[in-house]
Every structure is written in C-alpha cells, then in structure tokens.
Enzyme design. Sequence first.
Site, short mmCIF file in Angstrom:
data_model
loop_
_atom_site.label_atom_id
_atom_site.label_comp_id
_atom_site.label_asym_id
_atom_site.label_seq_id
_atom_site.Cartn_x
_atom_site.Cartn_y
_atom_site.Cartn_z
N ARG A 233 0.87 -1.17 0.00
CA ARG A 233 0.00 0.00 0.00
C ARG A 233 0.91 1.23 0.00
O ARG A 233 2.02 1.18 0.57
CB ARG A 233 -0.89 0.06 1.26
CG ARG A 233 -2.01 -0.94 1.30
CD ARG A 233 -3.13 -0.59 0.32
NE ARG A 233 -4.26 -1.49 0.43
CZ ARG A 233 -4.47 -2.54 -0.37
NH1 ARG A 233 -3.62 -2.83 -1.34
NH2 ARG A 233 -5.54 -3.29 -0.22
N GLU A 262 -4.19 7.36 -4.55
CA GLU A 262 -4.53 6.74 -5.84
C GLU A 262 -5.94 7.16 -6.25
O GLU A 262 -6.81 7.24 -5.39
CB GLU A 262 -4.47 5.21 -5.72
CG GLU A 262 -3.09 4.67 -5.42
CD GLU A 262 -3.11 3.17 -5.14
OE1 GLU A 262 -4.15 2.52 -5.34
OE2 GLU A 262 -2.07 2.65 -4.70
N HIS A 280 -1.75 0.18 -9.71
CA HIS A 280 -2.32 -0.73 -8.71
C HIS A 280 -3.01 -1.91 -9.41
O HIS A 280 -4.23 -2.07 -9.31
CB HIS A 280 -3.28 -0.01 -7.77
CG HIS A 280 -3.53 -0.77 -6.50
ND1 HIS A 280 -3.84 -0.16 -5.30
CD2 HIS A 280 -3.50 -2.11 -6.23
CE1 HIS A 280 -4.00 -1.10 -4.37
NE2 HIS A 280 -3.80 -2.28 -4.91
P1 NAP Z 1 -0.27 -11.35 5.20
O1 NAP Z 1 -0.15 -12.79 4.83
O2 NAP Z 1 -1.14 -11.00 6.34
O3 NAP Z 1 1.22 -10.81 5.44
C1 NAP Z 1 1.42 -9.52 5.91
C2 NAP Z 1 2.83 -9.32 6.43
O4 NAP Z 1 2.81 -8.04 7.09
C3 NAP Z 1 3.27 -10.35 7.47
O5 NAP Z 1 4.60 -10.69 7.26
C4 NAP Z 1 3.09 -9.62 8.80
O6 NAP Z 1 4.06 -9.96 9.77
C5 NAP Z 1 3.33 -8.19 8.41
N1 NAP Z 1 2.61 -7.31 9.34
C6 NAP Z 1 1.30 -7.28 9.61
N2 NAP Z 1 1.02 -6.34 10.53
C7 NAP Z 1 2.20 -5.78 10.86
C8 NAP Z 1 2.58 -4.76 11.77
N3 NAP Z 1 1.66 -4.14 12.53
N4 NAP Z 1 3.87 -4.44 11.85
C9 NAP Z 1 4.79 -5.08 11.09
N5 NAP Z 1 4.49 -6.04 10.20
C10 NAP Z 1 3.22 -6.39 10.10
O7 NAP Z 1 -0.81 -10.49 3.98
P2 NAP Z 1 -0.70 -10.82 2.41
O8 NAP Z 1 -1.84 -11.67 2.00
O9 NAP Z 1 0.67 -11.26 2.11
O10 NAP Z 1 -0.97 -9.37 1.81
C11 NAP Z 1 -0.11 -8.30 2.11
C12 NAP Z 1 -0.67 -7.00 1.58
O11 NAP Z 1 -0.44 -6.90 0.19
C13 NAP Z 1 -2.17 -6.82 1.70
O12 NAP Z 1 -2.57 -6.46 3.01
C14 NAP Z 1 -2.44 -5.73 0.70
O13 NAP Z 1 -2.35 -4.46 1.30
C15 NAP Z 1 -1.31 -5.90 -0.31
N6 NAP Z 1 -1.83 -6.32 -1.61
C16 NAP Z 1 -1.61 -5.54 -2.71
C17 NAP Z 1 -2.09 -5.93 -3.94
C18 NAP Z 1 -1.83 -5.11 -5.17
O14 NAP Z 1 -2.64 -5.14 -6.08
N7 NAP Z 1 -0.72 -4.40 -5.25
C19 NAP Z 1 -2.83 -7.10 -4.06
C20 NAP Z 1 -3.03 -7.88 -2.94
C21 NAP Z 1 -2.53 -7.48 -1.71
P3 NAP Z 1 4.06 -11.40 10.48
O15 NAP Z 1 4.50 -12.36 9.40
O16 NAP Z 1 5.06 -11.30 11.56
O17 NAP Z 1 2.66 -11.65 10.92
#
Ligand code: NAP
Length: 314
Positions: A233, A262, A280
């Site tokens: 994000r 955005e 995005h």
């Molecule tokens: P996820 O499996 O929940 O992984 C998120 C990561 O962020 C984990 O490593 C987590 O740490 C870390 N995290 C969460 N809260 C935190 C905090 N307060 N402080 C530090 N680190 C923190 O999520 P995901 O499915 O991989 O998705 C990640 C993100 O990608 C989504 O939330 C979304 O915003 C973004 N995204 C973007 C697109 C795009 O089109 N560009 C598409 C899909 C998703 P831990 O491993 O220690 O829990």
Amino acid sequence: MSRTPLLIAGAFNAEERARLEAAHSSTYVAGPEEMGALDDETRAQVRAIAYKGHKAFGGDAMDHFPNLGVIANFGVGYDAIDVSAASARGVKVTNTPDVLNDDVADLAVAMLLAQSRNMIAGDARARTGLWAKEGELPLNRKASGSSVGIVGLGRIGREIADRLAAFKMDIHYHARSEKETPGWTFHADVVSLAQAVDFMVIALVGGPATENYVTREAIEALGPRGVIINISRGTTIDEGAMLDALENGTIAGAGLDVFLNEPNIDPRFAALDNVVLQPHQGSGTVETRRAMAMLQLDNVTAHLEGKDLVTPVN
Ligand code: NAP
C-alpha cells in the site's frame, strides 16, 4: 428473510456485478458515501455488503444498516474498512486471501526486473528509432545473484521470496516474527534489513499500524544502489522521503504498484526516469480477479445461508 439482502458497493466490473446479482437479490451503490441515500426500507433489508474499493468504509456507513451481518471485501487488503468499528457492531468482515498471491508476486518480480534492466527506456529505444540514431542502451544492472530484503514475509511476501530465490538472490526479510526459513536472514528492524540488501520489496499489510513503516532512515540506509519495490500500500512507506531519495540519487530507483492518493498520484513520480510505475494492478488478471470474485461471493452466500464464513478477518 429480507427481500434484498445484498448491497453491492463499489467499483465492480460488469461480470463481477452480474455474478453477485445472479446469486442474490441485491441493490447497488457506488460506494460508502452513497449508502445513506438508500431508503429506510432497503437499508433495513440489507444483511450483507459486497464491497470493492479503497474508499474509507467506516462505522458511520455501517450504521445505515441495522441488520448488517457481514462486509465481504473484494481483495486481501481490507485497510479501507474500519474493522474495529465493524467488530464493535457485531459485523463480520471477510477478505480474499491466497488466490491472488501468485499474481501480486509475479508483478513484484516483473517490476524488479523492468527497473534493473531499464526495460521502459529499452522499449522506447526499440520502438521510436532512437536505437538506430543513438545505438545501444547504457549498460544496466544484473538482478540475478544480488541480495533482496522482503518487508513482510506473509502470504505474498513468501511467494516473492520463493521466486527471487530461484533468481539465485540472497534472501533477507523482516516481519514481526522470525520464520522457519533455512538460509534466509531475519532482521529485527527495517533499517538493518535495508543496510544488508540491494533490492527491498515491501509486502506488508496496510492500515494505521504500518503507516510509514519504511521510514526515511530505512530508505536512506538502502544506499545509492538500492531499489525499492512496493506492492503493498502507498501508506507503508514514507512516500515523500522516497521521492526525495529518488530525485537526489540517494537510492537508485523504484518499482511501484501502490501510492498515496490513488489514482491521483504525486506528479513528482512522472518526472523520474529511474522508476517503473503501475496503476495498482497487482491482482489484475482475468483469472485471479475471477477467483477473488468467487471467494467474495462464497463469503456472502455463507452468511446469508447461516453457514461458517470461508475467510473471516475478525
Ligand atoms: P499477510 O499474509 O497478512 O502478510 C502480511 C505481512 O505483514 C506479514 O509478514 C506480517 O508480519 C506483516 N505485518 C502485519 N502487521 C504488521 C505490523 N503491525 N507491523 C509489522 N508487520 C506487520 O498479507 P498478504 O496476503 O501477504 O498481503 C499483504 C498485503 O499486500 C495486503 O494487506 C495488501 O495491502 C497488499 N496487496 C496488494 C495488492 C496489489 O494489487 N498491489 C494485491 C493484494 C494485496 P508477520 O509475518 O510477523 O505476521
């Protein structure tokens, strides 16, 4: 049973909207700001909202619907939805995890390669006649075998790391907790991670807890060969500090799919020739958007039929 139990809200394409409409009797609004304009009878019937978009969806909007039980988000990132407000009202939130991991990871790798191999300038040289006039591009930069730091080793971060491991990269990462990843190096903070690597890929969740998580100090610690890739994000990095660093040569470049404000992104980005910019579109393939739509619909249907939600968040 309410006659129109589903409210479809947000920027759905025609196919996505038709699928929801075919499954459940529904009403449509453009977004949270338009919800208050629905008449009282319709609002009382709504038990589920299928939501798509990045506009803030807060408690005030939820309060329009006395019988709301679930907000099913289209997307894994649900930072636009105030989940605390939903929980306080007994409203469940669902998202669409996992089905988009591959596409988002693919785009992160594509941007990393496009940035390091100067592919945007290369394309222009081949298609405009500049190649004949000015000859080859200046030599660019080897990506395979370099070092990468993943910020957030969750579902998507891990797919990115797996792909880059196949590029023989030395994998470093930062997350809240250390993972079982033999051969990969954990860093307890982002500055230490940045100091250790050439490329830094941000795959954190969005929302208030990770706002400006990648600080000016961390950006500067990457150094003049450093490249930032962000598919998470716009909020997860200090965007102003990144723009300063890109303009001043404090870092080498960036590949970015996400931005603040955005789609009206900071015009400073357009003036840079060391960035690859994407609108995005991390999950934006026909196959994955369809899978996301199906998972969202499965969550809506589960709620309306009194079954367990498939992918609950709260
Ligand atoms: P996820 O499996 O929940 O992984 C998120 C990561 O962020 C984990 O490593 C987590 O740490 C870390 N995290 C969460 N809260 C935190 C905090 N307060 N402080 C530090 N680190 C923190 O999520 P995901 O499915 O991989 O998705 C990640 C993100 O990608 C989504 O939330 C979304 O915003 C973004 N995204 C973007 C697109 C795009 O089109 N560009 C598409 C899909 C998703 P831990 O491993 O220690 O829990």
